[in-house]
Design a protein around this motif. Structure first.
Motif, PDB file in Angstrom:
ATOM      1  N   GLY A  35      44.383  -1.166  34.484  1.00 46.42           N
ATOM      2  CA  GLY A  35      45.179  -1.709  33.753  1.00 46.42           C
ATOM      3  C   GLY A  35      45.908  -1.793  34.485  1.00 46.42           C
ATOM      4  O   GLY A  35      47.478  -2.271  33.331  1.00 46.42           O
ATOM      5  N   GLN A  36      46.618  -1.492  35.451  1.00 50.49           N
ATOM      6  CA  GLN A  36      48.357  -2.020  35.913  1.00 50.49           C
ATOM      7  C   GLN A  36      48.419  -2.973  36.068  1.00 50.49           C
ATOM      8  O   GLN A  36      47.608  -3.840  36.247  1.00 50.49           O
ATOM      9  CB  GLN A  36      48.396  -1.111  36.991  1.00 50.49           C
ATOM     10  N   THR A  46      39.869  -5.306  35.893  1.00 54.38           N
ATOM     11  CA  THR A  46      37.969  -4.869  36.783  1.00 54.38           C
ATOM     12  C   THR A  46      38.678  -3.898  37.634  1.00 54.38           C
ATOM     13  O   THR A  46      39.259  -4.213  38.408  1.00 54.38           O
ATOM     14  CB  THR A  46      37.334  -6.030  37.015  1.00 54.38           C
ATOM     15  N   LEU A  47      37.913  -2.099  37.647  1.00 55.79           N
ATOM     16  CA  LEU A  47      38.311  -1.615  38.961  1.00 55.79           C
ATOM     17  C   LEU A  47      37.032  -1.287  38.988  1.00 55.79           C
ATOM     18  O   LEU A  47      36.262  -0.745  38.067  1.00 55.79           O
ATOM     19  CB  LEU A  47      39.340  -0.750  38.444  1.00 55.79           C
ATOM     20  N   VAL A  48      35.665  -1.202  40.165  1.00 58.86           N
ATOM     21  CA  VAL A  48      34.731  -0.043  40.435  1.00 58.86           C
ATOM     22  C   VAL A  48      35.041   0.442  41.583  1.00 58.86           C
ATOM     23  O   VAL A  48      35.763   0.699  42.793  1.00 58.86           O
ATOM     24  CB  VAL A  48      33.553  -1.234  40.253  1.00 58.86           C
ATOM     25  N   THR A  49      34.354   1.755  41.593  1.00 55.17           N
ATOM     26  CA  THR A  49      34.496   3.005  42.618  1.00 55.17           C
ATOM     27  C   THR A  49      32.514   3.649  42.295  1.00 55.17           C
ATOM     28  O   THR A  49      32.425   3.245  41.456  1.00 55.17           O
ATOM     29  CB  THR A  49      35.423   3.751  41.719  1.00 55.17           C
ATOM     30  N   PRO A  50      32.750   4.481  44.107  1.00 58.18           N
ATOM     31  CA  PRO A  50      32.209   5.282  43.569  1.00 58.18           C
ATOM     32  C   PRO A  50      31.098   6.038  42.348  1.00 58.18           C
ATOM     33  O   PRO A  50      29.796   7.066  42.303  1.00 58.18           O
ATOM     34  CB  PRO A  50      31.383   6.130  45.035  1.00 58.18           C
ATOM     35  N   ASP A  51      32.490   6.217  41.374  1.00 58.74           N
ATOM     36  CA  ASP A  51      32.084   7.258  39.902  1.00 58.74           C
ATOM     37  C   ASP A  51      31.098   6.128  38.918  1.00 58.74           C
ATOM     38  O   ASP A  51      30.291   6.842  37.826  1.00 58.74           O
ATOM     39  CB  ASP A  51      33.362   7.014  39.555  1.00 58.74           C
ATOM     40  N   PHE A  58      38.655  -4.039  43.240  1.00 55.72           N
ATOM     41  CA  PHE A  58      39.240  -4.449  41.735  1.00 55.72           C
ATOM     42  C   PHE A  58      39.487  -5.992  41.828  1.00 55.72           C
ATOM     43  O   PHE A  58      40.129  -6.253  42.534  1.00 55.72           O
ATOM     44  CB  PHE A  58      40.702  -3.573  41.556  1.00 55.72           C
ATOM     45  N   ASP A  59      40.214  -6.364  40.479  1.00 59.19           N
ATOM     46  CA  ASP A  59      40.298  -7.353  40.253  1.00 59.19           C
ATOM     47  C   ASP A  59      41.902  -7.809  39.844  1.00 59.19           C
ATOM     48  O   ASP A  59      42.546  -7.029  39.489  1.00 59.19           O
ATOM     49  CB  ASP A  59      39.073  -8.942  39.303  1.00 59.19           C
ATOM     50  N   LEU A  60      42.663  -8.886  40.031  1.00 61.33           N
ATOM     51  CA  LEU A  60      43.861  -8.997  40.396  1.00 61.33           C
ATOM     52  C   LEU A  60      44.640 -10.386  39.490  1.00 61.33           C
ATOM     53  O   LEU A  60      43.817 -11.447  40.058  1.00 61.33           O
ATOM     54  CB  LEU A  60      45.023  -8.649  41.094  1.00 61.33           C
ATOM     55  N   THR A  61      44.786 -10.592  38.186  1.00 58.45           N
ATOM     56  CA  THR A  61      44.381 -11.534  37.668  1.00 58.45           C
ATOM     57  C   THR A  61      45.372 -12.194  37.381  1.00 58.45           C
ATOM     58  O   THR A  61      45.848 -10.500  36.366  1.00 58.45           O
ATOM     59  CB  THR A  61      43.301 -10.987  36.336  1.00 58.45           C
TER      60      THR A  61
END
Length: 383
Positions: free
Chosen positions: A236-237, A263-268, A305-308
Motif C-alpha cells: 500500500g505504499q 499488489t505484493l506477493v511473497t513466500p508467506d 509487487f505492482d507499482l500502479t
C-alpha cells in the motif's frame, strides 16, 4: 503538539498548517484531473513551487549535472537532494520552497561556485556541498547524512528521535495525488515489456532493503528517485518519482509522477506467489512482442509487487512490477516488467523525445550504473 513531527496528524489537520494551502486548492480546481494540462504541471518536485524551479535546477546542476560525466558521483546528487529536502522539512512553516528561499541558498553556496580551488567554475565539490549545508542547515548535517540511523526519506535528521518522529504524510499533502490509473485497454493493445535483470549481492539483502521504503532515496540514480509518502512497509505504499531526462547534456529536464503498490506477493503466501508469476508469464507470452520470460524456467520467484500509476504519470496508465528471483547457483536477480495502455498523444510525444531512453536506463538496460536504480540498489546493499 508540533505539527511538523507529530505522526498522528491526519491530512485535514496538516492542511491547516500549509501556508500555501490556498495555492494547492486553487490548482486542484484549475488543473484537470487528467490530460495535457495536468501532465504539463507535473514538473519538478512536490516540495518546490514553480517559482523555485529555476534556482533548484541551478543548484542541482552545480552539485552534479554540470560536471563532466566521468567526474560525477551519484551520491553527491543524493546529497544535494537531501540538502533541499532537509532544508524544506526544517522550515518553520509547512509549505513548498519558493523563490524567497533563494537568498539563503545563495548565502550558503553562491561564493563557492566561483571558487576554483576545489571545483570547476560554476560547480560544487563534495566538500563544498557539505560546508554549504552546514551553514544552511546546521553543523550537524554532514555527519547526520552519513549516518544510516539518522537518514531516511531523503532527509538527514539531527537526532534518531527526530527521524522516528517524521511524518511522511506532510509531503503527501503537497503531492495532490490523483486517482489510480491502472491499464484498461484491451489486453492485445497494451504494451507488455520486461527489462534486463540486474544481479544482486543476495536475496536477503534485497528484501531487507526494499521492505524499508524510507531507504529508497538512498538508491536514487542520476535520472530518478523514489520517495515514500506514507508510513509503514511496502504493502500500500505510495511513492513520488522524480525523473530527469537529458542528463548527459548537463541540462536536465525534470518531471514527476506517483505510483502505489497495489499488489505484493511473497513466500508467506505460496499460492498467491505462484498465481502472480504464472499470470505474468502468460501475459508476456500472449501479448508481449517477443518478450523473454519474466523469470527463467529454472529460476525460483521470491517476491513480486505492482507499482500502479496515478493520474498525470509521465508513462500514462499502467503499472510496473519489480520481481526478485534466485537461480539454482544461488545468485539473486531483480528485474522490472511493465504493462501500459497506449499513450495519449501528449505523453507519447514527450516520451519519445525525452523519456524512452531514460526509462530503459533507469531499470537497468544498458548497464550504466550511474543511471540505473537497480544497479545503485545492488551497489548500496553490497557496501
Amino acid at each position: 503538539m508540533n505539527p511538523q513531527t507529530d505522526p498522528s496528524i491526519h491530512d485535514e489537520e496538516l492542511l491547516e498548517h500549509v501556508d500555501d494551502a490556498q495555492e494547492v486548492e486553487a490548482q486542484q480546481r484549475e488543473v484537470p484531473r487528467s490530460g495535457p494540462l495536468r501532465f504539463a504541471r507535473m514538473t519538478g518536485s512536490s516540495i518546490a513551487g514553480r517559482d523555485a524551479a529555476p534556482w533548484v535546477t541551478d543548484f542541482l546542476n552545480a552539485a552534479y549535472y554540470r560536471r563532466a560525466v566521468d567526474e560525477r558521483d551519484v551520491d553527491d546528487l543524493r546529497l544535494a537532494f537531501s540538502v533541499l529536502t532537509t532544508y524544506w522539512y526544517n522550515k518553520d512553516t509547512h509549505r513548498r520552497l519558493h523563490v524567497s528561499d533563494l537568498p539563503a541558498f545563495h548565502k550558503a553556496f553562491g561564493a563557492e561556485r566561483f571558487n576554483t580551488d576545489q571545483s570547476a567554475r560554476g560547480t560544487l565539490s563534495r566538500a563544498q556541498l557539505e560546508d554549504g549545508a552546514a551553514k544552511l542547515i546546521g553543523d550537524w548535517f554532514p555527519a547526520a547524512y552519513a549516518d544510516d540511523a539518522r537518514r531516511a526519506y531523503g532527509i538527514a535528521f539531527e537526532t534518531v528521535e527526530d527521524r522516528n518522529a517524521y511524518n511522511p504524510e506532510r509531503r503527501r499533502v503537497l503531492a495532490k495525488l490523483g486517482e489510480l490509473t491502472p491499464e484498461s485497454a484491451p489486453l492485445e493493445e497494451q504494451t507488455w515489456h520486461t527489462y534486463p535483470p540486474v544481479a544482486m549481492p543476495s536475496a536477503e539483502a534485497v528484501i531487507g532493503a526494499l521492505t524499508k521504503p524510507e531507504t529508497w532515496p538512498d538508491y536514487a540514480s542520476e535520472i530518478g528517485r523514489f520517495t515514500p509518502l506514507r508510513e509503514g512497509g511496502l504493502d500500500g505504499q505510495t511513492f513520488e518519482i522524480e525523473v530527469a531526462a537529458g542528463t548527459d547534456s548537463g541540462r536536465p529536464i525534470f518531471t514527476r509522477g506517483y505510483v502505489t503498490i497495489t499488489t505484493l506477493v511473497t513466500p508467506d503466501d505460496p499460492e498467491a506467489l505462484a498465481a502472480y508469476f504464472a499470470a505474468l508469464e502468460d501475459g508476456l507470452a500472449k501479448y508481449g512482442d517477443n518478450e523473454p520470460r519474466a523469470v527463467p524456467e529454472e529460476g525460483t520467484p521470491l517476491v513480486g509487487f505492482d507499482l500502479t500509476t496515478h493520474q498525470g504519470h509521465f508513462m500514462g496508465n499502467g503499472h510496473n512490477r519489480l520481481l526478485l528471483y534466485t537461480m539454482p547457483d544461488g545468485t539473486a536477480w531483480v528485474k522490472a516488467a511493465g504493462t501500459w495502455d497506449p499513450m495519449p498523444w501528449h505523453i507519447d510525444k514527450a516520451y519519445r523525445i525525452a523519456g524512452r531512453e531514460a526509462q530503459h536506463a533507469f531499470w537497468g538496460q544498458g548497464e550504466i550504473e550511474r543511471l540505473s536504480l537497480l544497479h545503485q540498489l545492488a551497489k548500496q546493499i553490497a557496501s
